[in-house]
Write a protein that holds these residues in place. Structure first.
Motif, PDB file in Angstrom:
ATOM      1  N   GLU A  18       7.654 -10.822  -2.360  1.00  0.00           N
ATOM      2  CA  GLU A  18       8.816 -11.181  -1.327  1.00  0.00           C
ATOM      3  C   GLU A  18       9.711 -12.056  -2.022  1.00  0.00           C
ATOM      4  O   GLU A  18      10.965 -11.869  -1.983  1.00  0.00           O
ATOM      5  CB  GLU A  18       8.130 -12.071  -0.207  1.00  0.00           C
ATOM      6  CG  GLU A  18       7.228 -11.288   0.709  1.00  0.00           C
ATOM      7  CD  GLU A  18       6.548 -12.117   1.897  1.00  0.00           C
ATOM      8  OE1 GLU A  18       6.675 -13.247   1.685  1.00  0.00           O
ATOM      9  OE2 GLU A  18       6.007 -11.480   2.745  1.00  0.00           O
ATOM     10  N   ALA A  24      16.324 -11.243  -5.915  1.00  0.00           N
ATOM     11  CA  ALA A  24      17.108 -10.091  -6.283  1.00  0.00           C
ATOM     12  C   ALA A  24      18.457 -10.179  -5.159  1.00  0.00           C
ATOM     13  O   ALA A  24      19.778  -9.960  -5.804  1.00  0.00           O
ATOM     14  CB  ALA A  24      16.713  -8.752  -6.195  1.00  0.00           C
ATOM     15  N   ALA A  25      18.212 -10.422  -3.948  1.00  0.00           N
ATOM     16  CA  ALA A  25      19.556 -10.618  -2.968  1.00  0.00           C
ATOM     17  C   ALA A  25      20.148 -11.791  -3.385  1.00  0.00           C
ATOM     18  O   ALA A  25      21.500 -11.546  -3.360  1.00  0.00           O
ATOM     19  CB  ALA A  25      18.715 -10.705  -1.507  1.00  0.00           C
ATOM     20  N   ILE A  75      17.505  -9.056   4.063  1.00  0.00           N
ATOM     21  CA  ILE A  75      16.314  -8.694   3.863  1.00  0.00           C
ATOM     22  C   ILE A  75      15.663  -9.083   5.465  1.00  0.00           C
ATOM     23  O   ILE A  75      16.093  -9.934   6.059  1.00  0.00           O
ATOM     24  CB  ILE A  75      15.896 -10.051   3.093  1.00  0.00           C
ATOM     25  CG1 ILE A  75      16.542  -9.663   1.723  1.00  0.00           C
ATOM     26  CG2 ILE A  75      14.197  -9.781   2.965  1.00  0.00           C
ATOM     27  CD1 ILE A  75      15.978 -10.945   0.613  1.00  0.00           C
ATOM     28  N   GLU A 122      14.679 -13.399 -11.315  1.00  0.00           N
ATOM     29  CA  GLU A 122      13.480 -13.078 -11.012  1.00  0.00           C
ATOM     30  C   GLU A 122      12.415 -14.054 -11.649  1.00  0.00           C
ATOM     31  O   GLU A 122      11.269 -14.440 -11.211  1.00  0.00           O
ATOM     32  CB  GLU A 122      12.947 -11.719 -11.559  1.00  0.00           C
ATOM     33  CG  GLU A 122      13.146 -11.006 -10.448  1.00  0.00           C
ATOM     34  CD  GLU A 122      14.529 -10.086 -10.422  1.00  0.00           C
ATOM     35  OE1 GLU A 122      15.712 -10.752 -11.276  1.00  0.00           O
ATOM     36  OE2 GLU A 122      14.743  -9.075 -10.216  1.00  0.00           O
ATOM     37  N   GLU A 125      12.175  -9.937  -4.130  1.00  0.00           N
ATOM     38  CA  GLU A 125      13.318  -9.074  -3.539  1.00  0.00           C
ATOM     39  C   GLU A 125      14.273 -10.222  -2.882  1.00  0.00           C
ATOM     40  O   GLU A 125      15.288  -9.976  -2.930  1.00  0.00           O
ATOM     41  CB  GLU A 125      12.656  -8.698  -2.068  1.00  0.00           C
ATOM     42  CG  GLU A 125      13.497  -8.028  -1.113  1.00  0.00           C
ATOM     43  CD  GLU A 125      12.939  -7.365  -0.010  1.00  0.00           C
ATOM     44  OE1 GLU A 125      13.487  -6.670   0.903  1.00  0.00           O
ATOM     45  OE2 GLU A 125      11.736  -7.670   0.362  1.00  0.00           O
TER      46      GLU A 125
END
Length: 302
Positions: free
Chosen positions: A230, A236-237, A288, A206, A233
């Motif tokens: 965004e 994190a993916a 996503i 992050e 996310e």
């Protein structure tokens, strides 16, 4: 979680020695402790020396030496490790660096570290092998930029220096491996992962969200917050990708390296870099719903 920092043993068989076989490193030894303990054990096992023999020169009984080489008991003082290093012909400077870091990680104070070093012979900073220097010249900047995706600046620099220290101690293994660059990258990745924050056993990315091109281009607080959400996310993916795909995406999309440079850093073929990038993109697109990856460089960053 403990991460092994020596990717593979030397393929040459260890000399036979009398007495009981040295037991494994205890599972409670942390990654910083293992960083110097694993190459020290390898040097001992390859030396043909016995614990009884070493105990004549190192101020420890055979049973205590066995505990030291398994990571058991109290964290060892430097004067003992220094004597052991002299007997096994282990380079003193990288060993001391890693020993000191592990001591601080184990809760030892800087005063304890300084007192433990008193009375020992000055650590001569002999240069590493020429091939090690050449690898540092080629890879150091890439290593720092990769580490910066996971770590703040001070921890980033420490991780890179620790990786080169570990590599120095195990450079015979690196030279005996199929690709020295790949061996070195495995050391760097393991060192960074050991220092990074984790979620679900995966390193957290992050921090990189605060340095994306898209985020810097936002002009309103609302736009910044939306882009940040965004990005969080997305990163994190990315952190859930297999190791090599993760490395490729960080180096290509966050660090901006060309596929040729990524191939050099990872020690893998260009075709493998391109394949890993394609597979990673498909995974992220499936994971996503709305995704905008940082653009890949066209070929200017080397």
């Amino acid at each position: 979680m403990t991460t092994s920092l020596t990717p593979g043993p030397n393929s040459d068989p260890a000399p036979l020695r009398p007495g009981r076989k040295l037991g494994p490193i205890t599972i409670t030894a942390g990654s910083a402790h293992r960083a110097w303990l694993e190459p020290t054990r390898e040097r001992y096992l390859a030396s043909g020396r016995t614990l009884s023999d070493l105990s004549l020169s190192v101020p420890l009984a055979k049973s205590k030496l066995s505990e030291l080489l398994r990571g058991l008991g109290h964290y060892p003082r430097w004067e003992v490790i220094h004597r052991l290093a002299e007997e096994l012909r282990i380079p003193g400077w990288p060993l001391h660096r890693l020993w000191k870091q592990a001591a601080l990680d184990a809760g030892k104070t800087r005063d304890w570290v300084d007192r433990s070093t008193e009375g020992t012979v000055t650590i001569a900073r002999f240069g590493p092998p020429l091939e090690h220097d050449a690898l540092r010249l080629m890879a150091a900047e890439g290593y720092r930029r990769y580490a910066a995706a996971f770590l703040p600046d001070d921890a980033r620099d420490a991780a890179v220096e620790d990786a080169f220290a570990i590599l120095w101690l195990s450079f015979d293994n690196a030279l005996a491996s199929p690709d020295t660059r790949r061996y070195a990258w495995n050391v760097l990745r393991a060192t960074v992962k050991a220092k990074a924050d984790h979620r679900d056993h995966r390193p957290v990315l992050e921090k990189a969200a605060f340095d994306t091109v898209a985020l810097r281009e936002q002009t309103s607080p609302e736009g910044e917050m939306m882009q940040l959400a965004e990005s969080m996310e997305l990163f994190a993916a990315i952190s859930r990708l297999p190791d090599t795909q993760l490395d490729v995406m960080v180096l290509r999309r966050l660090c901006g390296f060309t596929t040729e440079k990524v191939s050099d850093l990872l020690g893998i073929p260009l075709a493998a870099v391109r394949s890993d990038e394609r597979h990673a993109e498909r995974f992220l697109e499936d994971t996503i719903e709305t995704i905008e990856l940082p653009p890949a460089t066209g070929g200017t960053t080397s």
